[in-house]
Every structure is written in structure tokens, then in C-alpha cells.
Design an enzyme around this catalytic site. Structure first.
Site, PDB file in Angstrom:
ATOM      1  N   GLU A   1       3.957   2.321  -6.447  1.00  0.00           N
ATOM      2  CA  GLU A   1       4.421   1.614  -7.648  1.00  0.00           C
ATOM      3  C   GLU A   1       3.848   2.250  -8.917  1.00  0.00           C
ATOM      4  O   GLU A   1       4.402   2.107 -10.001  1.00  0.00           O
ATOM      5  CB  GLU A   1       4.091   0.114  -7.573  1.00  0.00           C
ATOM      6  CG  GLU A   1       2.615  -0.277  -7.594  1.00  0.00           C
ATOM      7  CD  GLU A   1       1.917  -0.075  -6.249  1.00  0.00           C
ATOM      8  OE1 GLU A   1       2.636   0.147  -5.261  1.00  0.00           O
ATOM      9  OE2 GLU A   1       0.680  -0.105  -6.197  1.00  0.00           O
TER      10      GLU A   1
ATOM     11  N   ILE B   1       4.167   1.632  -1.016  1.00  0.00           N
ATOM     12  CA  ILE B   1       5.111   1.865  -2.123  1.00  0.00           C
ATOM     13  C   ILE B   1       4.337   2.419  -3.318  1.00  0.00           C
ATOM     14  O   ILE B   1       3.388   1.800  -3.788  1.00  0.00           O
ATOM     15  CB  ILE B   1       5.850   0.556  -2.493  1.00  0.00           C
ATOM     16  CG1 ILE B   1       6.808   0.204  -1.354  1.00  0.00           C
ATOM     17  CG2 ILE B   1       6.606   0.710  -3.803  1.00  0.00           C
ATOM     18  CD1 ILE B   1       7.501  -1.113  -1.507  1.00  0.00           C
TER      19      ILE B   1
ATOM     20  N   ASN C   1      -5.475   0.890  -1.076  1.00  0.00           N
ATOM     21  CA  ASN C   1      -4.548   0.975  -2.207  1.00  0.00           C
ATOM     22  C   ASN C   1      -5.307   0.922  -3.534  1.00  0.00           C
ATOM     23  O   ASN C   1      -5.040   1.685  -4.462  1.00  0.00           O
ATOM     24  CB  ASN C   1      -3.555  -0.186  -2.118  1.00  0.00           C
ATOM     25  CG  ASN C   1      -2.359   0.015  -3.019  1.00  0.00           C
ATOM     26  OD1 ASN C   1      -1.892   1.137  -3.152  1.00  0.00           O
ATOM     27  ND2 ASN C   1      -1.899  -1.038  -3.645  1.00  0.00           N
TER      28      ASN C   1
ATOM     29  N   ASP D   1      10.883  30.909 -37.082  1.00  0.00           N
ATOM     30  CA  ASP D   1      10.935  31.435 -38.448  1.00  0.00           C
ATOM     31  C   ASP D   1       9.911  32.543 -38.563  1.00  0.00           C
ATOM     32  O   ASP D   1       8.975  32.599 -37.771  1.00  0.00           O
ATOM     33  CB  ASP D   1      10.479  30.344 -39.434  1.00  0.00           C
ATOM     34  CG  ASP D   1      11.557  29.343 -39.715  1.00  0.00           C
ATOM     35  OD1 ASP D   1      12.718  29.646 -39.447  1.00  0.00           O
ATOM     36  OD2 ASP D   1      11.213  28.254 -40.218  1.00  0.00           O
TER      37      ASP D   1
ATOM     38  N   ALA E   1       0.822  -1.209   0.000  1.00  0.00           N
ATOM     39  CA  ALA E   1       0.000   0.000   0.000  1.00  0.00           C
ATOM     40  C   ALA E   1       0.857   1.260   0.000  1.00  0.00           C
ATOM     41  O   ALA E   1       0.485   2.268  -0.586  1.00  0.00           O
ATOM     42  CB  ALA E   1      -0.909  -0.004   1.225  1.00  0.00           C
TER      43      ALA E   1
HETATM   44  P1  ATP Z   1      11.894  32.215 -43.004  1.00  0.00           P
HETATM   45  O1  ATP Z   1      13.321  31.838 -42.810  1.00  0.00           O
HETATM   46  O2  ATP Z   1      11.345  33.066 -41.956  1.00  0.00           O
HETATM   47  O3  ATP Z   1      11.000  31.087 -43.396  1.00  0.00           O
HETATM   48  P2  ATP Z   1      12.209  33.078 -45.722  1.00  0.00           P
HETATM   49  O4  ATP Z   1      11.170  32.310 -46.431  1.00  0.00           O
HETATM   50  O5  ATP Z   1      12.444  34.467 -46.207  1.00  0.00           O
HETATM   51  O6  ATP Z   1      11.916  33.237 -44.210  1.00  0.00           O
HETATM   52  P3  ATP Z   1      14.151  31.447 -46.955  1.00  0.00           P
HETATM   53  O7  ATP Z   1      13.139  30.519 -47.493  1.00  0.00           O
HETATM   54  O8  ATP Z   1      15.460  30.949 -46.458  1.00  0.00           O
HETATM   55  O9  ATP Z   1      13.556  32.276 -45.778  1.00  0.00           O
HETATM   56  O10 ATP Z   1      14.398  32.518 -48.090  1.00  0.00           O
HETATM   57  C1  ATP Z   1      15.464  33.447 -48.006  1.00  0.00           C
HETATM   58  C2  ATP Z   1      15.352  34.456 -49.113  1.00  0.00           C
HETATM   59  O11 ATP Z   1      15.448  33.798 -50.354  1.00  0.00           O
HETATM   60  C3  ATP Z   1      14.012  35.173 -49.137  1.00  0.00           C
HETATM   61  O12 ATP Z   1      14.021  36.317 -48.340  1.00  0.00           O
HETATM   62  C4  ATP Z   1      13.869  35.531 -50.593  1.00  0.00           C
HETATM   63  O13 ATP Z   1      14.546  36.728 -50.872  1.00  0.00           O
HETATM   64  C5  ATP Z   1      14.572  34.397 -51.289  1.00  0.00           C
HETATM   65  N1  ATP Z   1      13.619  33.395 -51.747  1.00  0.00           N
HETATM   66  C6  ATP Z   1      12.656  32.779 -51.029  1.00  0.00           C
HETATM   67  N2  ATP Z   1      11.976  31.906 -51.763  1.00  0.00           N
HETATM   68  C7  ATP Z   1      12.514  31.953 -52.991  1.00  0.00           C
HETATM   69  C8  ATP Z   1      12.276  31.263 -54.220  1.00  0.00           C
HETATM   70  N3  ATP Z   1      11.329  30.340 -54.323  1.00  0.00           N
HETATM   71  N4  ATP Z   1      13.034  31.572 -55.285  1.00  0.00           N
HETATM   72  C9  ATP Z   1      14.014  32.481 -55.175  1.00  0.00           C
HETATM   73  N5  ATP Z   1      14.289  33.158 -54.071  1.00  0.00           N
HETATM   74  C10 ATP Z   1      13.568  32.912 -52.986  1.00  0.00           C
END
Ligand code: ATP
Length: 877
Positions: free
Chosen positions: A283, A281, A704, A325, A279
Site C-alpha cells: 500500500e 499488499i 509489515n 539558450d 502485509a
Molecule cells: P540567447 O537567445 O542565447 O539568449 P541572445 O541574447 O543573443 O541569445 P536575444 O535576446 O533574442 O538573444 O537577442 C537577439 C539579438 O538581438 C542579439 O544577438 C543582439 O544582436 C540583439 N540584442 C540583444 N539585446 C539587445 C538590446 N538590449 N537592444 C538591442 N538589441 C539587442
């Protein structure tokens, strides 16, 4: 016979009865019937009887059964019977709990399982990877886990990390070429293997082996059952439970010796000592943690946070930094193009003129250098790119038409390291590379500029104008992409080197508004003593503008760029991190350094990530959080938690849930330990004072059964409240059994013990030992049932609605109260339970003693709350 990799794609397709457009539903059904599911066989599961008999594995329970049988043989049949019945009911309860906990963990596994993109009946569908069959056509891109073994049938610069299989840490390039000789696994360049992942590029493959037939399955075949790793809390409690058990056993041993010395029959004394040990312990301690954690994870899954590692639940309670992000997590990821900047002019999206050759060219480039589609309103792909397609539709230009006029002849896919992407097309008879990406990254590589008068060298003045415009867009919180291009020779094989000597064409700015709930979630984080930090690949000014809107940053001085921390030593970064709330233009390596710097400062860090390169940072963080919608399979695989709505507010909610789960576990432990302590104290007190033992063995076992796991589990599922967010995060590594907590347990146990002793004495003085022990039994049982309500909160709850808001606890209380009242009053049960029949007045007395223990503990909580408040007020003065 030729191996799969020695066959051409056409031969392989024929071999597995498939085609490029994928299998039909009927074919999938047949293939599944023939080959089963695409999953690795887990070790054999325990059957229900196995789980049931495991409940008896406890050494003490076995001794108890043995001594019950012996006492039965010696004549005390009633006791033996009741003990066996009570133990069996206990085992049934334990079995149900174990099965429930396992089921909820299993359903979590299914939720968090990997997914795959498959072509079936010419349509792309996203499916759980376990549903793949041989012959399926799978689509792959950077960040995808390879879900089964397959032969490549389309390849755009695919690079695969096969380290899990071959040990080779460098990603290997794949090709379509058919091999002529038999080669080892690492050299089968046209094959993809389950368990590896795509680090770069795109491709398609036809599935040739699934489940246990895959290369990884052949190795996994050697594996035995997978045992779940225990969480730190479980380990901690198990160690504590062991020490406590030794103490209790010692105490029971001494008690046994003492009773025999006083002339008690050794058999009876032994049975009592063992029953007391069973009772006292706790467990159920670590199994209750498992149950509460798994219930917590189910609640979290409903609220869009899927827990992949059970440790994360308790870890969430002590998170002090959330690195998030921006795009899609703090913002809506619903982008709309707001402006063009071309030929030195800012053009609002609503005023774009497709008859203007420059604007039309920019529009076409934005559709061509783009992997997204929007067919019949179904958007597939990166929202940044979908925004560009949607702009085309708004201007009456259809992406499919532009793409068929200028087909793609090569590509360098986007990655967050380069922050750009390129595609190759034949335009106006010229082989042209279109490059789009982050403005700052592209401007460094740009040498010329497109103007109405023709292409000319870019001047410093041109560059300044573009940068000024970029700054202006960014300050409005807009996300900006630059578009450039360059001619290339015919029949050119693309390399990263080609993304140089570019010709500037224009900028496109788009709006990605913050999520509505982000601001409140950030405020809640701050209230809960958690520091929110934005880490983004986007431009510093854009990021700072959004961060300011949602309350993460007050001043631009709190923002910096990845490049700014590159030259800092680890020590310098550790000193800098408290001053920075926004990191922009960050690459995945910076993320790891930021996490480490905070961890060095003793913080518990949650970090979000989505890309293939984010996996190391997600693993480094205490709680890696992957995006369920936009995240890659690799990121999900590395994370401890996956957000099914990609929302920052969900992380904050998960922290709240994590804190609540931890709080509830604490309440359950408090309930178990203080109640058990009360029982031991009563026995100790009676034996020191020279009274007969206050309980019969069956009393202890009955207490228990009724007052151990049921109310404890009910406390574990106590409704969550946002009150927990008013406190600071728990210190990292703080043990659950703090001094303060143990002293609370001690004091509450003491009150229960005293009231039980009062009950015993009052019965004893009325009519001797049997009535005394009946009173003690009733008082202890009811006090413990009432004590469930005490353990609901650190504050008094007696006259609040909170007293009633946990229906499970009310149910456990009602069940216990009805059963004990029946035992104390129904004449038929007296012999079995070794009690004397109580009349109404006596029953009222027993209830009164138990209620008094409730009142006393509530009063204690009230005093504690008041003195804590006074302390805080004095502190703040
Ligand atoms: P987070 O890191 O907050 O998700 P994010 O989408 O801006 O933001 P990344 O996806 O690393 O981060 O993109 C970095 C940069 O690359 C962007 O700010 C943009 O300028 C460029 N970028 C994002 N998507 C594309 C794409 N599909 N083609 C070309 N350049 C892009």
C-alpha cells in the site's frame, strides 16, 4: 462613488494613501495588518487528526481491526492488543510521512512563487508577489505577470495579455486616460488585472486590490481545494498496485477457504488471511514515490533547480535532448565591450577617445538607447546594456548626466522578434531616433551612413565592409550590436515603421565568455547519451564560435539560422534536426518547431527560455526550463523547472538528480515487492506441503511495520551518484516495471522465501509448530532488513564502502534488528508476539539463515554483473 478607473492617477493615489515614490515600511506594515497577504485562499488544509484517521481509510485495515476486536472478545486479548498497537504505530508513521511530504511540496511552492518589482521608500525592490499591499507602486515590463490589480500611473506602450480573465486572446493596449463611464472589465484600459501579463512595453501602476479582492480572486473564490496532480509514475504504480492487490486478495481468499477446509477455526483463519493481505499488499507504493520525489526536489532546489511540476523530476531522467539558450546559460552573461567599429576603423575599447566626436556620439547613443543602470556598483538591467554603461564609466562618462542632457521622449522597447530597440531624444536641436540591434537586422533598414565628411548614401562597398567587420568580430566569439539613427519630425508619435530609412553610425562588439563549467557539463551530457543543442538569438558565427569552444559543435556545417528552417516543412525539419547543433537568429516560433521535430523523433526534450514569447515553447517541451535570474515571470510560470543560477550545468545536474531519484524509487519498489513476494511464497509453500501456517497474524503485521515503509523510504534517499550518467537515457514511456525488473523481484523474493522456509523447517523439526513459526518470523523479518542492502544497487555491494553509506538505511536496519531480537529473546514479550523464547544458538541460526539470503542475492548480483560485462565485451568485439 466613482470607480477606480474613473479617477485620475492622483485621485487613486490619494484614495489608497500612497504616492509616486511608494509606501514606507511603516505604511506597508499597517496595510498588511488591514488587508493581509496578496494570495488566493487555497482550499482548507487537512488537519493532523484528519490525516491520521485517513490512514485507517483502507478497507483491509478496517476489517483487520474488526477481526482483532472479535478475536479479543473471544478471548485472545494479547493478539487483539498487539494488532491494534501495531496498526496505530503504522498510522502514526503514515501521518508523519504525509505531513513531511506536504511540507516539502509547500516549501517548493513558496520558492517557485512569482515575484514583483516594487517601489518602496523611493527604492526599487524585488519581492515575492504575496508581500504586495494596497498602495504599492509596481514596475512592469514585458514578460512580467501582473501581481495584483492596479491603476496605471505611467505607461510606455504597455500591451497586456488578459486572456486568462477576459478570454480575449489578443493583447490589449493600455492607456493612462481616465474613463468617464462605467465599463466592463475588458474596457478598463487604465487598469491592470492580476493573472494577466505584459507582452510589450513598460509601465507603473498603483495597487488597488490584492488577493481575494482582485478580479481573479473573485472568480477563484469559487474554487475548492486544489488537489495535486499525480505524476505518470504514480498513476502507473497505482494501477499496478490495484491489480496486485486483487491478486493477493484472491490468494488470501483461497488460503482462507483451504484452511477452513482443513479444519482450522474460521475466525483464526480469517484473521490470518486478512493479516497476510495487509502485509503483502504494497500500500505504500505510490506514497513512497511522492516522498522520494519531494525529497529529490528539495535536493535539487539546494542545487539551484526549482521544480515547479513534480512530473518534471521523473521526466528529467529520460531527457535525451537539451536545447539551451546561449547567452547567460552557456555563457557568463558578464559582458564587456571589447571594440568599436566607427568611421571604417576598429577601435579597441581601451583606446576610445571621448574627444573624438564620432566615438563620443556612439558612446552617448549607447547610453541613451539603453534601459540599464549602474548606481554605486549595483547593476540593474540587461547585461548587454550594462556593458555599454560600464564602458561609459571606464571612459569617465556618467550615464545619468548624458540621460539628463538628452531626455527620452519616446521608445520602442527591445523584443527578440525584431532584435532591436529605439529611443527618441532631442539632440543638437533635432528630434532623433536612435536604433540599436542585431547587425543583419539593422543593415536591411539602413540607407545612409555617417562619415566625418557628413551623412551620405550607403554604397554596396560600405555594406560589405560592415558585414566583413561583423564577420571578423563574430569569428572571435564577440557579440555585435549595430547603432543607427534617423531624424524625425517634431511631436512625432512613434511606430514600428519608424525603424526604417536609418543612418548607420557604428558597431560595438562585446565579449561574453563561456561559463567555466559549460565545457565539462556538455561533455557529461554527451557521456550520458544526451544531445546538447544551442538555440540562440545571436549571430550564427558568434554562436558557432562559442559552441565550438564548449564542445557542442565541431564544424560550422552543424549550424544554421532560423531563416533557413522557415521554409522547411515539418517533415523536412524532422529529417534535418539530427545534423544541427546550433540554431542562430532564432525567433520563439522556431523554438517550438525544433522541439516538436525532436519529439516527433521520439526524443524527450528539455528546452530553456526566458522571454515572454518563449512560454509556448516551454510548454511544448517535455521539460520547460526557465531562467530564474534573467527570465520573465511569464516564462517561469510556463516552465516545469526554474534555474536560480541560469546555468546550463545546473540542467545537467538536475538530469543526474532526476535519474538518481528514479533509480532510488526503483530500488524502493524492488525492496517492497520482493520482500512481500517472499512472505507469500513461504505461506504458499507451507500450505502446499501440508504444514501448519508459518506465521501468526501479529508476525505479519510486525514484519509489515518494521520492514515496509522505513527501509523503503531510506532506500528512496540513497545518496546520489554520478554513475547514473554512464547510462543512456531511459526510453520515453518505458514502464518502471520492465520484464527484467519483475524477474529480478521474483528471483530475490524466491531466495527470501526459500530461506524463510528453511528457517521454519529447522524450528519445526526441533520443537514443533510454535518454534517453526518463531524461526520463520525471525528469518523473514531479518532477511527483509538485510535485503535493504541488496536493493542499494544492481551490483554487489557487500564488501564495498557503499554497503554503509546510507545512514538512514543503517538506522532502519538497526532499529528493526534490535526490535526483532528483543521480541525473539525477551521472555515478557513471548505471549504477546506468539513466539517461543530463543536461546543464543537458536538466535544465531535465525541470523545465519537471514545472512545466507543476503549472501545468495549478492552472489546473484555478482553473476549478473559479470555476465552483463561479458555480454558487452562480446558485443563490442
Ligand atoms: P540567447 O537567445 O542565447 O539568449 P541572445 O541574447 O543573443 O541569445 P536575444 O535576446 O533574442 O538573444 O537577442 C537577439 C539579438 O538581438 C542579439 O544577438 C543582439 O544582436 C540583439 N540584442 C540583444 N539585446 C539587445 C538590446 N538590449 N537592444 C538591442 N538589441 C539587442
Amino acid at each position: 462613488m466613482k470607480q477606480i478607473y474613473q479617477q485620475t492617477p492622483e485621485e487613486v493615489l490619494k484614495h489608497v494613501n500612497s504616492r509616486e515614490s511608494g509606501l514606507t515600511g511603516e505604511e506597508v506594515k499597517r496595510a498588511r495588518e488591514a488587508c493581509g497577504w496578496n494570495e488566493l485562499a487555497e482550499g482548507k488544509k487537512k488537519s493532523i487528526p484528519q490525516i491520521f484517521f485517513e490512514q485507517y481509510r483502507d478497507f483491509l485495515v478496517l476489517i483487520l481491526i474488526a477481526s482483532a476486536i472479535i478475536s479479543g472478545v473471544l478471548g485472545d486479548m494479547e493478539s487483539a492488543l498487539v494488532i491494534l498497537i501495531v496498526i496505530t504505530i503504522n498510522a502514526i508513521l503514515g501521518t508523519v510521512q504525509t505531513i513531511k511530504a506536504e511540507q516539502s511540496l509547500q516549501s517548493l511552492k513558496t520558492l517557485a512563487g512569482p515575484e514583483a518589482k516594487v517601489l518602496r521608500d523611493s527604492t526599487v525592490v524585488q519581492l515575492p508577489a504575496r508581500e504586495l499591499v494596497i498602495g504599492d507602486i509596481i514596475l512592469l515590463e514585458a514578460g512580467d505577470m501582473i501581481p495584483a490589480d492596479g491603476r496605471l500611473i505611467e505607461n510606455a506602450s504597455l500591451k497586456i495579455d488578459e486572456s486568462a480573465l477576459t478570454g480575449e486572446s489578443l493583447a490589449v493596449e493600455k492607456s493612462l486616460d481616465t474613463l468617464s463611464a462605467e465599463v466592463s472589465l475588458g474596457d478598463r484600459t487604465n487598469m491592470l488585472f492580476s493573472g494577466s501579463f505584459v507582452t510589450y512595453g513598460r509601465g507603473r501602476a498603483v495597487v488597488t486590490a490584492i488577493g481575494m479582492q482582485t478580479e481573479v480572486g473573485k472568480i477563484a473564490g469559487l474554487l475548492k481545494s486544489t488537489s495535486e496532480k499525480q505524476t505518470p509514475l504514480q498513476v502507473n504504480l497505482e494501477a499496478f498496485g490495484k491489480k496486485l492487490s486483487i491478486l493477493i486478495l484472491l490468494f488470501c481468499g483461497i488460503l482462507f477457504a483451504l484452511s477452513v477446509f482443513r479444519g482450522e477455526q474460521p475466525g483464526n483463519a480469517f484473521l490470518f488471511a486478512v493479516a497476510l493481505a495487509v502485509a503483502a499488499i504494497p500500500e505504500a507504493l505510490s506514497s513512497i514515490v511522492t516522498i522520494v520525489l519531494s525529497f529529490g526536489t528539495q535536493k535539487m532546489a539546494k542545487e539551484h533547480a526549482i521544480i515547479r511540476k513534480l512530473q518534471a523530476v521523473e521526466g528529467l531522467g529520460s531527457v535525451s535532448i537539451i536545447c539551451s539558450d546561449k547567452t547567460g546559460t552557456l555563457t557568463q552573461n558578464k559582458m564587456t565591450v571589447e571594440d568599436y567599429y566607427i568611421d571604417e576603423k576598429r577601435v579597441p575599447a581601451s583606446a576610445i577617445d571621448t574627444m573624438d566626436p564620432a566615438q563620443r556620439y556612439l558612446l552617448d547613443c549607447s547610453i541613451l538607447c539603453n534601459d540599464s543602470t549602474n548606481e554605486n556598483g549595483v547593476e540593474i538591467g540587461d547585461p548587454t546594456e550594462t556593458a555599454l554603461i560600464n564602458l561609459g564609466s571606464r571612459c569617465g562618462i556618467h550615464a545619468a548626466e548624458v540621460r539628463s542632457t538628452y531626455p527620452r521622449n519616446g521608445e520602442l522597447p527591445f523584443d527578440s522578434e525584431r532584435k532591436m530597440m529605439s529611443t527618441l531624444h532631442k539632440i543638437d536641436g533635432e528630434n532623433r531616433l536612435i536604433v540599436k540591434g542585431a547587425v543583419d537586422c539593422l543593415l536591411e533598414r539602413t540607407e545612409q551612413i555617417w562619415t566625418k565628411a557628413g551623412v551620405r548614401d550607403m554604397t554596396a562597398d560600405d555594406k560589405e565592409k560592415i558585414q566583413k567587420q561583423n564577420q571578423e568580430f563574430s569569428m572571435e566569439g564577440l557579440r555585435v550590436l549595430a547603432f543607427t539613427y534617423r531624424p524625425l519630425p517634431e511631436e512625432h508619435l512613434l511606430t514600428a515603421e519608424d525603424e526604417n530609412h536609418l543612418i548607420f553610425l557604428g558597431l560595438i562588439a562585446m565579449m561574453d565568455p563561456p561559463r567555466e563549467e559549460s565545457k565539462a557539463a556538455v561533455a557529461e551530457c554527451i557521456r550520458a547519451g544526451i544531445r546538447p543543442v544551442m538555440i540562440t538569438g545571436d549571430h550564427k558565427i558568434t554562436a558557432a564560435a562559442i559552441a565550438k569552444r564548449i564542445g557542442i559543435l565541431q564544424d560550422l556545417s552543424e549550424a544554421c539560422e532560423g531563416a533557413d528552417i522557415e521554409h522547411l516543412s515539418d517533415e523536412e525539419l524532422k529529417a534535418l534536426v539530427p545534423n544541427i547543433s546550433v540554431y542562430a537568429r532564432v525567433s520563439p516560433e522556431h523554438k517550438i518547431r525544433i522541439v516538436r521535430a525532436w519529439q516527433e523523433r521520439g526524443m524527450i526534450v528539455a528546452m530553456t527560455g526566458d522571454g515572454v514569447n518563449d512560454a509556448p515553447a516551454l510548454k511544448q517541451a517535455d521539460i520547460g526550463v526557465a531562467m530564474g535570474i534573467t527570465g520573465t515571470e511569464v516564462a517561469k510560470d510556463a516552465a516545469a523547472m526554474v534555474l536560480t543560477d541560469d546555468n546550463f550545468a545546473t540542467i545537467v545536474k538536475a538530469v543526474e538528480n532526476g535519474r538518481n531519484v528514479y533509480r532510488n524509487i526503483k530500488y524502493a519498489i524492488q525492496f517492497l515487492l520482493s520482500g512481500n513476494f517472499g512472505a507469500i511464497l513461504t505461506v504458499l509453500c507451507a500450505s502446499i506441503a501440508g504444514f501448519p501456517v508459518p506465521f501468526a497474524p501479529v508476525h505479519l503485521l510486525f514484519i509489515n511495520l518494521l520492514t515496509d515503509s522505513l527501509p523503503a523510504i531510506a532506500l528512496g534517499v540513497e545518496p546520489h551518484s554520478s554513475e547514473v550518467m554512464n547510462e543512456k537515457p531511459r526510453a520515453a514511456g518505458e514502464s518502471i516495471l520492465t520484464k527484467d525488473f519483475l524477474s529480478k523481484i521474483g528471483l530475490e523474493g524466491l531466495i527470501i522465501g526459500i530461506m524463510t522456509m528453511v528457517g521454519f523447517l529447522s524450528g519445526y523439526h526441533q520443537n514443533g509448530a510454535l518454534l517453526g513459526s518463531t524461526y520463520a518470523f525471525g528469518t523473514l523479518c531479518l532477511s527483509r532488513l538485510f535485503h535493504g542492502f541488496n536493493c542499494k544497487s544492481d551490483h554487489p555491494v557487500l564488501f564495498t564502502s557503499r554497503f554503509f553509506h546510507n545512514t538512514w538505511l543503517l538506522g532502519a536496519f538497526a532499529l528493526g534488528a534490535v526490535l526483532i531480537t528483543a521480541v525473539l529473546t525477551l521472555p515478557g514479550l513471548h505471549l504477546l508476539f506468539k513466539v517461543e523464547s530463543l536461546n543464543l544458538v537458536q538466535l544465531g541460526q535465525v541470523y545465519l539463515y537471514a545472512v545466507t539470503s543476503l549472501l545468495l542475492i549478492q552472489a546473484l548480483k555478482w553473476i549478473r554483473t559479470i555476465s552483463k560485462k561479458n555480454g558487452e565485451n562480446n558485443g563490442s568485439k
